[in-house]
Design a protein around this motif. Structure first.
Motif, PDB file in Angstrom:
ATOM      1  N   ALA A 197     -14.735  -4.321  -3.479  1.00 47.50           N
ATOM      2  CA  ALA A 197     -16.148  -4.666  -3.646  1.00 47.50           C
ATOM      3  C   ALA A 197     -16.497  -4.837  -5.117  1.00 47.50           C
ATOM      4  N   ALA A 198     -15.955  -3.942  -5.961  1.00 50.75           N
ATOM      5  CA  ALA A 198     -16.224  -4.045  -7.396  1.00 50.75           C
ATOM      6  C   ALA A 198     -15.613  -5.311  -7.974  1.00 50.75           C
ATOM      7  N   LEU A 199     -14.410  -5.661  -7.512  1.00 48.54           N
ATOM      8  CA  LEU A 199     -13.753  -6.882  -7.987  1.00 48.54           C
ATOM      9  C   LEU A 199     -14.519  -8.122  -7.533  1.00 48.54           C
TER      10      LEU A 199
ATOM     11  N   MET B 113      -9.696   1.523  -1.684  1.00 47.47           N
ATOM     12  CA  MET B 113      -9.443   0.101  -1.944  1.00 47.47           C
ATOM     13  C   MET B 113     -10.654  -0.738  -1.565  1.00 47.47           C
ATOM     14  N   GLY B 114     -11.439  -0.266  -0.600  1.00 47.23           N
ATOM     15  CA  GLY B 114     -12.664  -0.984  -0.275  1.00 47.23           C
ATOM     16  C   GLY B 114     -13.630  -0.990  -1.449  1.00 47.23           C
TER      17      GLY B 114
ATOM     18  N   ASN C 244      -8.085  -2.345 -15.077  1.00 50.66           N
ATOM     19  CA  ASN C 244      -8.975  -1.210 -15.287  1.00 50.66           C
ATOM     20  C   ASN C 244      -9.892  -0.998 -14.095  1.00 50.66           C
ATOM     21  N   LEU C 245     -10.430  -2.092 -13.588  1.00 49.39           N
ATOM     22  CA  LEU C 245     -11.355  -2.010 -12.467  1.00 49.39           C
ATOM     23  C   LEU C 245     -10.649  -1.486 -11.216  1.00 49.39           C
ATOM     24  N   LEU C 246      -9.490  -2.054 -10.909  1.00 50.79           N
ATOM     25  CA  LEU C 246      -8.771  -1.658  -9.699  1.00 50.79           C
ATOM     26  C   LEU C 246      -8.334  -0.199  -9.758  1.00 50.79           C
ATOM     27  N   VAL C 247      -7.748   0.195 -10.873  1.00 50.37           N
ATOM     28  CA  VAL C 247      -7.275   1.571 -11.003  1.00 50.37           C
ATOM     29  C   VAL C 247      -8.461   2.534 -10.982  1.00 50.37           C
ATOM     30  N   GLY C 248      -9.495   2.223 -11.753  1.00 46.20           N
ATOM     31  CA  GLY C 248     -10.645   3.114 -11.819  1.00 46.20           C
ATOM     32  C   GLY C 248     -11.318   3.300 -10.482  1.00 46.20           C
ATOM     33  N   ALA C 249     -11.516   2.211  -9.750  1.00 44.02           N
ATOM     34  CA  ALA C 249     -12.234   2.298  -8.478  1.00 44.02           C
ATOM     35  C   ALA C 249     -11.373   2.903  -7.373  1.00 44.02           C
TER      36      ALA C 249
ATOM     37  N   ALA D  77     -16.595 -13.719  -6.207  1.00 44.76           N
ATOM     38  CA  ALA D  77     -15.705 -14.405  -5.267  1.00 44.76           C
ATOM     39  C   ALA D  77     -15.285 -13.431  -4.177  1.00 44.76           C
ATOM     40  N   PHE D  78     -14.975 -13.982  -3.003  1.00 42.88           N
ATOM     41  CA  PHE D  78     -14.519 -13.155  -1.896  1.00 42.88           C
ATOM     42  C   PHE D  78     -13.109 -12.647  -2.185  1.00 42.88           C
ATOM     43  N   VAL D  79     -12.871 -11.370  -1.888  1.00 44.65           N
ATOM     44  CA  VAL D  79     -11.571 -10.754  -2.134  1.00 44.65           C
ATOM     45  C   VAL D  79     -10.978 -10.279  -0.810  1.00 44.65           C
TER      46      VAL D  79
END
Length: 203
Positions: free
Chosen positions: A27-29, A22-23, A116-121, A35-37
């Motif tokens: 970071a990718a998001l 998740m880190g 896509n980004l969340l699942v992939g990473a 923006a800070f996540v």
């Protein structure tokens, strides 16, 4: 269900592996959006079908929230990833991603890109740490009611017992929330336990 329960060492290992995954996703998001996540601590629990429906369709992602995105993944440990979105903050998200009023279906594009980004990473990172390579099916938007029916229907009896790994991502201004859930059915849970034992022995 007892033989499917993770012992303390296995749970701690999966928690740490998920933290790393998740880190990377956070970071990718953050890089994508500029923006800070904010990230939650991953939640890990074994659930039955009724609990699964309740967790996936919780109040903060129900009602008029965008449709969830559902994506299957395959290796020797196969399952599904589901990304649920909160009701608020969609305009903020589109602004951060550079979608203007003239863009067609900009909300769907933005949400699909995020999913896509969340699942992939995150999911890929978890399994890579366990020495597995994944392939993914094409992600699909699924109405919440249809998702509930699918997960409870007889043709999806494999979800009668599921390992639910949940992480939450919130944008800096607090308006937009995405919840990533990784589901493993009974057969995959047994393989996950074995993979975690191999991971622990290699430490």
């Amino acid at each position: 269900m007892n033989d499917l329960t993770l012992n303390e060492e296995q749970r701690d290992a999966l928690q740490e592996i998920a933290n790393i995954g998740m880190g990377k996703a956070g970071a990718a998001l953050a890089e994508l959006l500029g923006a800070f996540v904010t990230l939650s601590v991953p939640g890990i629990k074994l659930v039955n079908a009724a609990q699964l429906q309740a967790d996936l369709l919780a109040s903060d992602t129900a009602g008029d929230a965008p449709s969830p995105v559902r994506q299957a993944f395959q290796s020797d440990i196969s399952g599904e990833a589901i990304v649920l979105f909160g009701r608020d903050g969609r305009e903020e998200l589109e602004e951060l991603m550079g979608y203007g009023d003239a863009d067609i279906n900009c909300e769907s594009e933005a949400l699909s890109d995020i999913a896509n980004l969340l699942v992939g990473a995150c999911v890929r990172s978890v399994f890579e740490q366990l020495g597995r390579n994944l392939s993914f099916s094409r992600p699909n938007f699924v109405p919440a009611a249809a998702l509930q029916n699918a997960l409870s229907g007889e043709q999806f009896h494999r979800w009668d017992v599921a390992l639910l790994l949940e992480v939450r991502f919130t944008l800096e201004r607090g308006g937009f929330v995405a919840k990533l859930v990784m589901l493993l059915p009974e057969a995959a849970i047994r393989k996950m336990k074995h993979a975690l034992e191999q991971f622990l022995q290699a430490l």
